[in-house]
Design a protein around this motif. Structure first.
Motif, PDB file in Angstrom:
ATOM      1  N   SER A  30       0.842  -1.193   0.000  1.00 55.65           N
ATOM      2  CA  SER A  30       0.000   0.000   0.000  1.00 55.65           C
ATOM      3  C   SER A  30       0.881   1.248   0.000  1.00 55.65           C
ATOM      4  CB  SER A  30      -0.915   0.009   1.225  1.00 55.65           C
ATOM      5  OG  SER A  30      -0.165   0.012   2.423  1.00 55.65           O
ATOM      6  N   ASN A  31       0.351   2.330  -0.538  1.00 60.45           N
ATOM      7  CA  ASN A  31       1.085   3.576  -0.582  1.00 60.45           C
ATOM      8  C   ASN A  31       1.246   4.144   0.826  1.00 60.45           C
ATOM      9  OD1 ASN A  31       0.899   3.233  -3.329  1.00 60.45           O
ATOM     10  ND2 ASN A  31      -0.746   4.714  -3.604  1.00 60.45           N
ATOM     11  N   ARG A  32       2.300   4.901   1.038  1.00 57.90           N
ATOM     12  CA  ARG A  32       2.458   5.577   2.321  1.00 57.90           C
ATOM     13  C   ARG A  32       3.109   6.939   2.084  1.00 57.90           C
ATOM     14  NH1 ARG A  32       7.165   2.534   2.300  1.00 57.90           N
ATOM     15  NH2 ARG A  32       8.987   3.515   3.261  1.00 57.90           N
ATOM     16  N   ARG A  33       3.051   7.790   3.070  1.00 57.30           N
ATOM     17  CA  ARG A  33       3.593   9.135   2.952  1.00 57.30           C
ATOM     18  C   ARG A  33       4.731   9.332   3.943  1.00 57.30           C
ATOM     19  NH1 ARG A  33      -1.565   8.963   1.601  1.00 57.30           N
ATOM     20  NH2 ARG A  33      -2.326  10.269  -0.108  1.00 57.30           N
ATOM     21  N   VAL A  34       5.789   9.970   3.477  1.00 53.11           N
ATOM     22  CA  VAL A  34       6.943  10.246   4.334  1.00 53.11           C
ATOM     23  C   VAL A  34       7.230  11.745   4.286  1.00 53.11           C
ATOM     24  CG1 VAL A  34       7.898   7.951   3.881  1.00 53.11           C
ATOM     25  CG2 VAL A  34       8.653   9.885   2.500  1.00 53.11           C
ATOM     26  N   PRO A  35       7.864  12.276   5.327  1.00 51.00           N
ATOM     27  CA  PRO A  35       8.126  13.719   5.377  1.00 51.00           C
ATOM     28  C   PRO A  35       9.226  14.162   4.419  1.00 51.00           C
ATOM     29  CG  PRO A  35       9.157  12.624   7.232  1.00 51.00           C
ATOM     30  CD  PRO A  35       8.320  11.581   6.543  1.00 51.00           C
ATOM     31  N   CYS A  36       9.099  15.396   3.953  1.00 51.45           N
ATOM     32  CA  CYS A  36      10.109  16.002   3.078  1.00 51.45           C
ATOM     33  C   CYS A  36      10.394  17.396   3.618  1.00 51.45           C
ATOM     34  CB  CYS A  36       9.596  16.066   1.639  1.00 51.45           C
ATOM     35  SG  CYS A  36      10.775  16.762   0.460  1.00 51.45           S
ATOM     36  N   ASN A  37      11.512  17.552   4.333  1.00 48.67           N
ATOM     37  CA  ASN A  37      11.822  18.849   4.943  1.00 48.67           C
ATOM     38  C   ASN A  37      12.284  19.849   3.868  1.00 48.67           C
ATOM     39  OD1 ASN A  37      14.722  18.471   4.534  1.00 48.67           O
ATOM     40  ND2 ASN A  37      14.648  17.048   6.256  1.00 48.67           N
ATOM     41  N   PRO A  38      12.333  21.128   4.196  1.00 47.27           N
ATOM     42  CA  PRO A  38      12.664  22.168   3.205  1.00 47.27           C
ATOM     43  C   PRO A  38      13.993  21.946   2.476  1.00 47.27           C
ATOM     44  CG  PRO A  38      11.750  23.180   5.159  1.00 47.27           C
ATOM     45  CD  PRO A  38      11.936  21.732   5.490  1.00 47.27           C
ATOM     46  N   GLU A  39      15.034  21.504   3.182  1.00 46.72           N
ATOM     47  CA  GLU A  39      16.327  21.285   2.533  1.00 46.72           C
ATOM     48  C   GLU A  39      16.240  20.164   1.505  1.00 46.72           C
ATOM     49  OE1 GLU A  39      20.961  20.017   3.511  1.00 46.72           O
ATOM     50  OE2 GLU A  39      19.532  20.271   5.146  1.00 46.72           O
ATOM     51  N   LEU A  40      15.583  19.058   1.888  1.00 50.61           N
ATOM     52  CA  LEU A  40      15.426  17.933   0.977  1.00 50.61           C
ATOM     53  C   LEU A  40      14.581  18.338  -0.227  1.00 50.61           C
ATOM     54  CD1 LEU A  40      15.708  14.965   0.178  1.00 50.61           C
ATOM     55  CD2 LEU A  40      13.814  14.435   1.733  1.00 50.61           C
ATOM     56  N   LEU A  41      13.514  19.079   0.012  1.00 52.69           N
ATOM     57  CA  LEU A  41      12.648  19.536  -1.073  1.00 52.69           C
ATOM     58  C   LEU A  41      13.423  20.387  -2.064  1.00 52.69           C
ATOM     59  CD1 LEU A  41       9.905  19.915  -2.431  1.00 52.69           C
ATOM     60  CD2 LEU A  41       9.470  21.822  -0.840  1.00 52.69           C
ATOM     61  N   GLN A  42      14.223  21.310  -1.563  1.00 44.88           N
ATOM     62  CA  GLN A  42      15.010  22.187  -2.434  1.00 44.88           C
ATOM     63  C   GLN A  42      15.968  21.378  -3.295  1.00 44.88           C
ATOM     64  OE1 GLN A  42      14.798  25.670  -2.870  1.00 44.88           O
ATOM     65  NE2 GLN A  42      16.114  25.090  -4.582  1.00 44.88           N
ATOM     66  N   GLU A  43      16.610  20.407  -2.703  1.00 40.73           N
ATOM     67  CA  GLU A  43      17.552  19.576  -3.449  1.00 40.73           C
ATOM     68  C   GLU A  43      16.838  18.774  -4.539  1.00 40.73           C
ATOM     69  OE1 GLU A  43      20.753  19.430  -3.430  1.00 40.73           O
ATOM     70  OE2 GLU A  43      21.329  20.488  -1.603  1.00 40.73           O
ATOM     71  N   LEU A  44      15.677  18.209  -4.207  1.00 42.46           N
ATOM     72  CA  LEU A  44      14.922  17.428  -5.175  1.00 42.46           C
ATOM     73  C   LEU A  44      14.428  18.307  -6.327  1.00 42.46           C
ATOM     74  CD1 LEU A  44      12.817  15.122  -2.802  1.00 42.46           C
ATOM     75  CD2 LEU A  44      14.591  14.378  -4.402  1.00 42.46           C
ATOM     76  N   GLN A  45      13.912  19.467  -5.992  1.00 46.35           N
ATOM     77  CA  GLN A  45      13.403  20.365  -7.024  1.00 46.35           C
ATOM     78  C   GLN A  45      14.517  20.852  -7.944  1.00 46.35           C
ATOM     79  OE1 GLN A  45      11.383  23.297  -4.560  1.00 46.35           O
ATOM     80  NE2 GLN A  45       9.397  22.360  -4.955  1.00 46.35           N
ATOM     81  N   THR A  46      15.667  21.146  -7.374  1.00 48.55           N
ATOM     82  CA  THR A  46      16.810  21.584  -8.183  1.00 48.55           C
ATOM     83  C   THR A  46      17.255  20.476  -9.131  1.00 48.55           C
ATOM     84  OG1 THR A  46      17.579  23.086  -6.441  1.00 48.55           O
ATOM     85  CG2 THR A  46      19.186  22.428  -8.116  1.00 48.55           C
ATOM     86  N   LEU A  47      17.335  19.247  -8.607  1.00 49.48           N
ATOM     87  CA  LEU A  47      17.743  18.096  -9.413  1.00 49.48           C
ATOM     88  C   LEU A  47      16.762  17.863 -10.564  1.00 49.48           C
ATOM     89  CD1 LEU A  47      19.634  15.634  -9.763  1.00 49.48           C
ATOM     90  CD2 LEU A  47      18.134  14.384  -8.201  1.00 49.48           C
ATOM     91  N   ILE A  48      15.474  17.906 -10.251  1.00 48.96           N
ATOM     92  CA  ILE A  48      14.434  17.678 -11.259  1.00 48.96           C
ATOM     93  C   ILE A  48      14.465  18.769 -12.324  1.00 48.96           C
ATOM     94  CG2 ILE A  48      11.930  17.641 -11.629  1.00 48.96           C
ATOM     95  CD1 ILE A  48      11.736  16.366  -8.786  1.00 48.96           C
ATOM     96  N   SER A  49      14.675  20.013 -11.893  1.00 52.24           N
ATOM     97  CA  SER A  49      14.699  21.142 -12.821  1.00 52.24           C
ATOM     98  C   SER A  49      15.918  21.095 -13.738  1.00 52.24           C
ATOM     99  CB  SER A  49      14.689  22.459 -12.046  1.00 52.24           C
ATOM    100  OG  SER A  49      14.807  23.568 -12.918  1.00 52.24           O
TER     101      SER A  49
END
Length: 269
Positions: A136-155
């Motif tokens: 089953s699907n589950r949700r995990v936290p994504c703090n601001p630093e991790l989010l910024q890194e992921l968004q930069t990588l994706i972009s």
């Protein structure tokens, strides 16, 4: 039974699980042989798989921060290999499994970027995606630093919403065994700190969450543990650490030299 054993291993089942399932079949065959419904038990003498029970290992916060500091310097922001640092940051901050990291897509970043939806993982044996371990699907936290890194990588890599965030040079899903051998194991040795397995980054995340005061039920949901007892293991481990500190850490009075002792005068009337 040997064929069945091989098939279950190929499905990703652990040796202990395979052994338990085959024990049931063996018991049925034994019963049938005793009732003379079959001439003999064809599974007699069949050897079980060797079970390796690995202890849970994890880093203290200082160790995790030091390793991330090392990775941040080795794979600096803007470099072609920055994604490796992001993998480590994701593992230590979210507690996701290795296969789930390789199954992450941009569309899984939800609710303003504070949540990562975990809904698939890479099967290291079949080299194909399948549902998560708990089905089953589950949700995990994504703090601001991790989010910024992921968004930069994706972009920077222009990764489509339905493609993998982490890919190899050919744009194909990452294979964990290759990542471990060629990158993680080398980083462990180059870092010079206490070596652990990649899966122990997940244990590190869980133990730091529990040690940080997050309630066990929430940690259970984040990690995807079917049984709360699995989550409680981290609390027990931390309790053992505290008991170890009680046995090894002590601050007491020093023995002061006689010449440094202050004389106490008593006035006699």
């Amino acid at each position: 039974l040997a064929l069945l054993q091989s098939e279950m291993i190929a499905q990703g089942l652990k040796p202990g699980t395979v052994n338990r399932k085959l024990e049931i079949i063996t018991a049925i065959l034994n019963f049938s042989a005793k009732k003379r419904r079959i001439p003999s038990n064809p599974s007699a003498g069949f050897e079980k798989l060797k079970e390796v029970r690995d202890d849970i290992r994890f880093w203290e916060r200082e160790e995790a921060e030091d390793f991330l500091g090392f990775a941040n310097e080795k794979y600096p922001l803007g470099s072609r290999k920055r994604w490796i640092y992001v993998v480590y940051l994701l593992a230590i901050n979210s507690g996701v499994r290795a296969g789930e990291i390789w199954g992450l897509q941009p569309q899984d970043i939800q609710l303003g970027g504070e949540i990562l939806l975990i809904r698939r993982q890479m099967d290291r044996v079949k080299r194909a995606f399948r549902p998560t371990k708990g089905k089953s699907n589950r949700r995990v936290p994504c703090n601001p630093e991790l989010l910024q890194e992921l968004q930069t990588l994706i972009s920077e890599k222009r990764i489509p919403e339905d493609k993998m965030v982490f890919q190899n040079k050919l744009g194909q899903p990452m294979l964990h065994d290759m990542f471990k051998k060629r990158i993680f194991d080398r980083d462990m040795k180059e870092w010079g700190g206490r070596e652990i397995r990649f899966h122990d980054l997940r244990h590190t995340a869980a133990s730091l969450m529990v040690g940080g005061g997050l309630d066990l039920k929430t940690v259970q949901e984040i990690c995807g543990h079917e049984d709360i007892q699995t989550t409680m293991n981290y609390a027990h481990l931390l309790a053992e650490k505290i008991k170890e500190a009680a046995r090894s850490f002590s601050v007491g009075p020093a023995i002061r030299p006689a010449e440094k002792k202050t004389a106490h005068l008593r006035v006699i009337k």
